[in-house]
Design a protein around this motif. Structure first.
Motif, PDB file in Angstrom:
ATOM      1  N   HIS A  74     -28.335   0.472  -0.965  1.00 54.14           N
ATOM      2  CA  HIS A  74     -29.045   0.388  -2.080  1.00 54.14           C
ATOM      3  C   HIS A  74     -28.458  -0.491  -3.033  1.00 54.14           C
ATOM      4  CE1 HIS A  74     -31.927   3.512  -0.508  1.00 54.14           C
ATOM      5  NE2 HIS A  74     -30.853   4.017  -0.168  1.00 54.14           N
ATOM      6  N   ILE A  75     -29.301  -1.515  -3.700  1.00 53.10           N
ATOM      7  CA  ILE A  75     -28.966  -2.501  -4.503  1.00 53.10           C
ATOM      8  C   ILE A  75     -29.884  -2.208  -5.896  1.00 53.10           C
ATOM      9  CG2 ILE A  75     -28.368  -4.813  -5.362  1.00 53.10           C
ATOM     10  CD1 ILE A  75     -28.382  -5.230  -2.277  1.00 53.10           C
ATOM     11  N   GLY A  76     -29.141  -2.001  -6.989  1.00 52.60           N
ATOM     12  CA  GLY A  76     -29.583  -2.114  -8.323  1.00 52.60           C
ATOM     13  C   GLY A  76     -29.050  -3.064  -9.300  1.00 52.60           C
ATOM     14  N   VAL A  77     -30.226  -3.831  -9.876  1.00 50.73           N
ATOM     15  CA  VAL A  77     -29.621  -4.908 -10.635  1.00 50.73           C
ATOM     16  C   VAL A  77     -29.966  -4.389 -12.188  1.00 50.73           C
ATOM     17  CG1 VAL A  77     -29.615  -7.217 -11.424  1.00 50.73           C
ATOM     18  CG2 VAL A  77     -29.613  -6.585  -8.890  1.00 50.73           C
ATOM     19  N   HIS A  78     -29.299  -4.465 -13.164  1.00 50.56           N
ATOM     20  CA  HIS A  78     -29.790  -4.669 -14.471  1.00 50.56           C
ATOM     21  C   HIS A  78     -29.027  -5.677 -15.505  1.00 50.56           C
ATOM     22  CE1 HIS A  78     -31.492  -2.527 -18.129  1.00 50.56           C
ATOM     23  NE2 HIS A  78     -30.362  -2.667 -18.566  1.00 50.56           N
ATOM     24  N   GLY A  79     -29.615  -6.605 -15.706  1.00 49.34           N
ATOM     25  CA  GLY A  79     -29.268  -7.586 -16.341  1.00 49.34           C
ATOM     26  C   GLY A  79     -27.943  -8.385 -15.640  1.00 49.34           C
ATOM     27  N   ASP A  80     -26.793  -8.333 -16.257  1.00 50.53           N
ATOM     28  CA  ASP A  80     -25.618  -9.097 -15.471  1.00 50.53           C
ATOM     29  C   ASP A  80     -24.681  -8.201 -14.784  1.00 50.53           C
ATOM     30  OD1 ASP A  80     -26.523 -11.498 -16.581  1.00 50.53           O
ATOM     31  OD2 ASP A  80     -24.836 -11.426 -18.339  1.00 50.53           O
ATOM     32  N   VAL A  81     -25.197  -6.840 -14.478  1.00 49.55           N
ATOM     33  CA  VAL A  81     -24.446  -5.828 -13.829  1.00 49.55           C
ATOM     34  C   VAL A  81     -25.285  -5.422 -12.488  1.00 49.55           C
ATOM     35  CG1 VAL A  81     -23.376  -3.416 -13.791  1.00 49.55           C
ATOM     36  CG2 VAL A  81     -23.499  -4.985 -15.987  1.00 49.55           C
ATOM     37  N   ALA A  82     -24.820  -5.371 -11.483  1.00 47.38           N
ATOM     38  CA  ALA A  82     -25.321  -4.698 -10.261  1.00 47.38           C
ATOM     39  C   ALA A  82     -24.428  -3.582  -9.472  1.00 47.38           C
ATOM     40  CB  ALA A  82     -25.686  -6.114  -9.493  1.00 47.38           C
ATOM     41  N   MET A  83     -25.278  -2.737  -9.073  1.00 46.45           N
ATOM     42  CA  MET A  83     -24.520  -1.631  -8.412  1.00 46.45           C
ATOM     43  C   MET A  83     -25.039  -1.434  -6.940  1.00 46.45           C
ATOM     44  SD  MET A  83     -24.317   2.472  -8.985  1.00 46.45           S
ATOM     45  CE  MET A  83     -26.342   2.525  -9.162  1.00 46.45           C
ATOM     46  N   VAL A  84     -24.026  -1.543  -6.278  1.00 51.93           N
ATOM     47  CA  VAL A  84     -24.573  -1.337  -4.677  1.00 51.93           C
ATOM     48  C   VAL A  84     -23.717  -0.170  -4.102  1.00 51.93           C
ATOM     49  CG1 VAL A  84     -24.309  -2.213  -2.129  1.00 51.93           C
ATOM     50  CG2 VAL A  84     -24.231  -3.747  -4.197  1.00 51.93           C
ATOM     51  N   THR A  85     -24.863   0.536  -3.618  1.00 47.95           N
ATOM     52  CA  THR A  85     -24.120   2.062  -2.912  1.00 47.95           C
ATOM     53  C   THR A  85     -24.457   2.021  -1.308  1.00 47.95           C
ATOM     54  OG1 THR A  85     -26.173   3.193  -3.394  1.00 47.95           O
ATOM     55  CG2 THR A  85     -24.504   3.277  -4.904  1.00 47.95           C
ATOM     56  N   CYS A  86     -23.582   2.364  -0.643  1.00 40.40           N
ATOM     57  CA  CYS A  86     -23.729   2.374   0.768  1.00 40.40           C
ATOM     58  C   CYS A  86     -22.973   3.458   1.676  1.00 40.40           C
ATOM     59  CB  CYS A  86     -23.667   0.915   1.498  1.00 40.40           C
ATOM     60  SG  CYS A  86     -21.854   0.401   1.154  1.00 40.40           S
ATOM     61  N   GLU A  87     -23.079   3.409   2.727  1.00 36.64           N
ATOM     62  CA  GLU A  87     -22.246   4.333   3.803  1.00 36.64           C
ATOM     63  C   GLU A  87     -21.353   3.250   4.537  1.00 36.64           C
ATOM     64  OE1 GLU A  87     -24.534   7.242   5.908  1.00 36.64           O
ATOM     65  OE2 GLU A  87     -25.147   8.084   4.164  1.00 36.64           O
ATOM     66  N   GLU A  88     -20.117   3.382   4.443  1.00 35.21           N
ATOM     67  CA  GLU A  88     -19.091   2.617   5.205  1.00 35.21           C
ATOM     68  C   GLU A  88     -18.882   3.608   6.560  1.00 35.21           C
ATOM     69  OE1 GLU A  88     -15.733   1.899   3.048  1.00 35.21           O
ATOM     70  OE2 GLU A  88     -16.609   0.681   1.595  1.00 35.21           O
ATOM     71  N   ASN A  89     -19.427   2.907   7.687  1.00 34.96           N
ATOM     72  CA  ASN A  89     -18.910   3.384   9.158  1.00 34.96           C
ATOM     73  C   ASN A  89     -17.727   2.444   9.360  1.00 34.96           C
ATOM     74  OD1 ASN A  89     -21.188   5.833   9.171  1.00 34.96           O
ATOM     75  ND2 ASN A  89     -22.236   3.769   8.755  1.00 34.96           N
ATOM     76  N   VAL A  90     -16.674   3.255   9.506  1.00 34.79           N
ATOM     77  CA  VAL A  90     -15.673   2.388   9.655  1.00 34.79           C
ATOM     78  C   VAL A  90     -14.827   2.401  11.225  1.00 34.79           C
ATOM     79  CG1 VAL A  90     -13.224   1.793   8.898  1.00 34.79           C
ATOM     80  CG2 VAL A  90     -14.987   2.633   7.348  1.00 34.79           C
ATOM     81  N   LEU A  91     -14.826   1.335  11.883  1.00 34.46           N
ATOM     82  CA  LEU A  91     -14.172   1.388  13.099  1.00 34.46           C
ATOM     83  C   LEU A  91     -12.667   0.839  12.895  1.00 34.46           C
ATOM     84  CD1 LEU A  91     -17.033   0.338  15.354  1.00 34.46           C
ATOM     85  CD2 LEU A  91     -16.086   2.357  15.112  1.00 34.46           C
ATOM     86  N   THR A  92     -11.803   1.170  13.435  1.00 36.04           N
ATOM     87  CA  THR A  92     -10.230   0.510  13.222  1.00 36.04           C
ATOM     88  C   THR A  92      -9.481   0.729  14.492  1.00 36.04           C
ATOM     89  OG1 THR A  92      -8.453   0.450  11.901  1.00 36.04           O
ATOM     90  CG2 THR A  92      -9.254   2.594  12.067  1.00 36.04           C
TER      91      THR A  92
END
Length: 144
Positions: A74-92
């Motif tokens: 999910h991405i939210g932008v307010h003026g000059d600030v943006a927030m991205v939230t997500c789930e990282e499914n990590v393979l290593t």
């Protein structure tokens, strides 16, 4: 929002490819965003551009393989600030193991600031998702 999504993807690409130069371009400069911070699961809080980039350099030099599959972004932008939230499914991969090991699931919040050079990372905060096998059994009719 497309440019924010691109910046977010570049962050993960830099880790996957071990590209510290790209990582340097992604993080904001100190005069573009106050108090840069990075929190990764199991790490102490990293503060300031130099400390953050030093830590990522160590990760890139010591992790033979890592891949992120991002979901629920999910991405939210307010003026000059943006927030991205997500789930990282990590393979290593383990150092001495030829196979891959699932690294687990992590929820993440990345804050970006708009600069003359485009969107730059201001803060990365990742927290592991702890799955309780006992809860799964209770929900499926297993013993309590």
């Amino acid at each position: 929002m497309e440019r924010v999504a691109e910046a977010n993807q570049q962050f993960y690409s830099s880790i996957e490819t071990g590209d510290i130069d790209l990582m340097r371009r992604i993080w904001a400069e100190e005069d573009q965003a106050p108090d840069l911070i990075c929190v990764n699961p199991g790490w102490p809080l990293l503060r300031g551009r130099a400390e953050i980039l030093r830590a990522w350099s160590l990760v890139m030099a010591n992790v033979p393989y890592i891949q992120y599959v991002l979901t629920d972004t999910h991405i939210g932008v307010h003026g000059d600030v943006a927030m991205v939230t997500c789930e990282e499914n990590v393979l290593t991969a383990e150092d001495d193991s030829p196979g891959f090991v699932a690294g687990g699931q992590v929820v993440t919040m990345n804050l970006f600031t708009r600069t003359e050079q485009g969107w730059r990372l201001w803060s990365h905060h990742a927290s592991p998702v702890l799955l309780d096998d006992d809860d799964d059994e209770d929900e499926t009719g297993g013993e309590e």
